[in-house]
Design a protein around this motif. Structure first.
Motif, PDB file in Angstrom:
ATOM      1  N   GLY A   1       0.825  -1.204   0.000  1.00 15.03           N
ATOM      2  CA  GLY A   1       0.000   0.000   0.000  1.00 15.03           C
ATOM      3  C   GLY A   1       0.855   1.249   0.000  1.00 15.03           C
ATOM      4  O   GLY A   1       2.078   1.188   0.223  1.00 15.03           O
ATOM      5  N   GLY A   2       0.210   2.381  -0.221  1.00 20.93           N
ATOM      6  CA  GLY A   2       0.921   3.651  -0.284  1.00 20.93           C
ATOM      7  C   GLY A   2       1.584   4.012   1.041  1.00 20.93           C
ATOM      8  O   GLY A   2       2.694   4.553   1.060  1.00 20.93           O
TER       9      GLY A   2
ATOM     10  N   GLY B   1      -0.560   8.782   4.214  1.00 20.64           N
ATOM     11  CA  GLY B   1      -0.844   7.456   4.753  1.00 20.64           C
ATOM     12  C   GLY B   1      -1.417   7.514   6.147  1.00 20.64           C
ATOM     13  O   GLY B   1      -1.560   8.582   6.740  1.00 20.64           O
TER      14      GLY B   1
HETATM   15  N1  PMP Z   1      -0.072   8.798  -0.388  1.00 20.74           N
HETATM   16  C1  PMP Z   1      -1.090   9.359  -1.060  1.00 20.74           C
HETATM   17  C2  PMP Z   1      -0.830  10.552  -1.918  1.00 20.74           C
HETATM   18  C3  PMP Z   1      -2.386   8.832  -0.965  1.00 20.74           C
HETATM   19  O1  PMP Z   1      -3.372   9.389  -1.625  1.00 20.74           O
HETATM   20  C4  PMP Z   1      -2.589   7.678  -0.166  1.00 20.74           C
HETATM   21  C5  PMP Z   1      -3.966   7.059  -0.031  1.00 20.74           C
HETATM   22  N2  PMP Z   1      -5.039   7.913  -0.135  1.00 20.74           N
HETATM   23  C6  PMP Z   1      -1.504   7.136   0.523  1.00 20.74           C
HETATM   24  C7  PMP Z   1      -0.254   7.708   0.385  1.00 20.74           C
HETATM   25  C8  PMP Z   1      -1.669   5.930   1.398  1.00 20.74           C
HETATM   26  O2  PMP Z   1      -1.950   4.820   0.605  1.00 20.74           O
HETATM   27  P1  PMP Z   1      -2.624   3.520   1.246  1.00 20.74           P
HETATM   28  O3  PMP Z   1      -4.006   3.910   1.689  1.00 20.74           O
HETATM   29  O4  PMP Z   1      -2.603   2.538   0.120  1.00 20.74           O
HETATM   30  O5  PMP Z   1      -1.778   3.097   2.386  1.00 20.74           O
END
Ligand code: PMP
Length: 446
Positions: A110-111, A140
């Motif tokens: 995930g991000g 995040g």
């Molecule tokens: N960075 C950005 C720019 C995001 O938009 C998001 C999720 N909205 C994240 C990080 C985190 O990603 P995740 O929800 O997959 O952990």
């Protein structure tokens, strides 16, 4: 299970992190989603801010996943697997600026994880621990990445989410973002001399430890923050110079922006950004959980190539990397980046027309298919029209259009438009018609 029973069992057993929407989605075909009762919805969200980029049932995507499942699903991260090699190589070929063909990639799911890796790398590499981000940012929801978010919920402690009770990660700070519509310095572009960019240097000198800042992290276009972005590439030129002057790594978070959505493969391409570390996620797997921390090759010392410095058990598995490879193949074969630019123009023209017609719209902005309308009660005072934005989202949902708000962030008054890049022209027009009608209703007090 029927709808009622599913909702009851969901309430009983599922722990939600965000307020649940009482819609049970069961199928997706291109940009159309279906619920358990057969009602159709046009997906202007790409499900979770643009994750679905080529459509969930794209035949090549589904076939490719099946083929990989038949061969190999998961391997321990230390072993070499072919889809991971191919995907890292492909990302290097696509990387922006000086990173092109000169970057190494760590894969996670995930991000937030990918940003954690970037932070860990920057701190260990620079032997410093302070990190600066900007107001309105979202990076995040792990404990460290949440401390990089410049958003109202994090400061909270207001009894509704309690996040303000959790202390921020030590040494993480925020500075003003390039939000021209509500400039923190009361300036107007052009002619503002980019005080927002220069505030990074002031902060390094006065607010942070002068020799202790490991990284500056920023989204080229803020996703959750409401599609706010710098007015020109000049902003990033200044930021790059300041980072170089103080030995700070520049982390560009393209978890929402990247993979074609803004009309170029990376938003960094449009702003001519030279990242040290580039983060991607969401759309990379078209819904299969994969994210990537791409690091400029010459920064990766032996400590990182050989050492034990990071592990996420599921990251970089062959099935997940195959999803990334297939998504990128489809994007290239079907020229979806060019399509995003074309669709974006079509949508922006519609939004600009709506802006003329609806006083509720204070500003429309964005790039490619990453567009937004910020709603205000009064164009002079710019008082955020939060209730009205919620009504627009609710009425759109009732009419079968899924649209996101900048969720309780900043002000929660920004409508965000992010359909899959494979959406058909007539579907796009239909969604814009619904939005137009709903805005008229809400303005009329209906
Ligand atoms: N960075 C950005 C720019 C995001 O938009 C998001 C999720 N909205 C994240 C990080 C985190 O990603 P995740 O929800 O997959 O952990």
């Amino acid at each position: 299970m029927n709808k009622q029973e599913t909702l009851e069992r969901d309430t009983k057993y599922v722990l939600h992190g965000l307020a649940p929407v009482p819609v049970v989605l069961t199928e997706a075909h291109g940009a159309i989603m279906k619920d358990i009762e057969g009602k159709e919805y046009l997906d202007f969200q790409g499900q979770t801010s643009g994750v679905v980029v080529v459509g969930q049932d794209h035949p090549k995507f589904v076939k490719g996943l099946h083929e990989q499942i038949d061969k190999l699903i998961h391997t321990q991260t230390g072993f070499v697997n072919i889809p991971r090699v191919l995907l890292a190589e492909k990302l290097a070929q696509l990387a922006p600026g000086k990173m092109r063909n000169n970057c190494k990639t760590y894969f996670a799911c995930g991000g937030s994880e990918a940003n954690e890796i970037a932070l860990r790398f920057a701190m260990l590499r620079q032997k410093r621990y302070e990190v600066i981000s900007v107001y309105g940012a979202y990076h995040g929801r792990t404990l460290a990445t949440a401390s990089l978010c410049g958003q109202s919920w994090r400061k909270g402690g207001n009894g509704t989410n309690g996040e303000g009770l959790i202390p921020p990660y030590p040494g993480f700070h925020q500075i003003p973002s390039p939000y021209c519509y509500r400039c923190y310095f009361g300036q107007t572009y052009p002619g503002c001399h980019f005080e927002c960019a220069h505030s990074l240097e002031h902060f390094i000198q006065l607010g942070a430890g002068l020799d202790n800042v490991a990284a500056f992290i920023i989204e080229p276009i803020q996703g959750n923050g409401g599609h706010v972005h710098a007015p020109s590439k000049e902003y990033f030129k200044i930021i790059r110079e300041i980072c170089d002057k103080y030995g700070i790594l520049l982390i560009i978070d393209e978890v929402q922006n990247g993979i074609g959505r803004t009309g170029t493969f990376w938003a960094s391409d449009q702003f001519e950004i030279e990242p040290d570390i580039l983060i991607t996620g969401k759309a990379l797997g078209n819904g299969i959980p994969i994210s990537a921390t791409m690091i400029r090759g010459d920064l990766v010392t032996e400590q990182f190539s050989k050492g034990e410095w990071a592990i996420f058990s599921l990251g970089g598995g062959p099935l997940l990397c195959a999803a990334g490879l297939i998504t990128l193949d489809i994007i290239q074969e079907e020229k979806l980046v060019e399509r995003a630019a074309k669709l974006g123009k079509r949508m922006m023209d519609r939004l600009k027309t709506m802006e003329k017609k609806h006083l509720l719209i204070g500003e429309v902005r964005g790039k490619g298919v990453f567009l937004a309308a910020e709603l205000v009660k009064d164009r002079k005072t710019k008082e955020p029209a939060v209730e009205e934005a919620q009504m627009v989202a609710k009425k759109s949902l009732d009419r079968g259009l899924l649209i996101n708000l900048n969720y309780r962030v900043g002000h929660g008054n920004v409508l965000k438009v992010k359909p899959p890049l494979t959406i058909r022209d007539e579907q796009l027009d239909k969604g814009m018609d619904i939005l137009d009608e709903v805005l008229t209703e809400v303005e009329g007090g209906n």
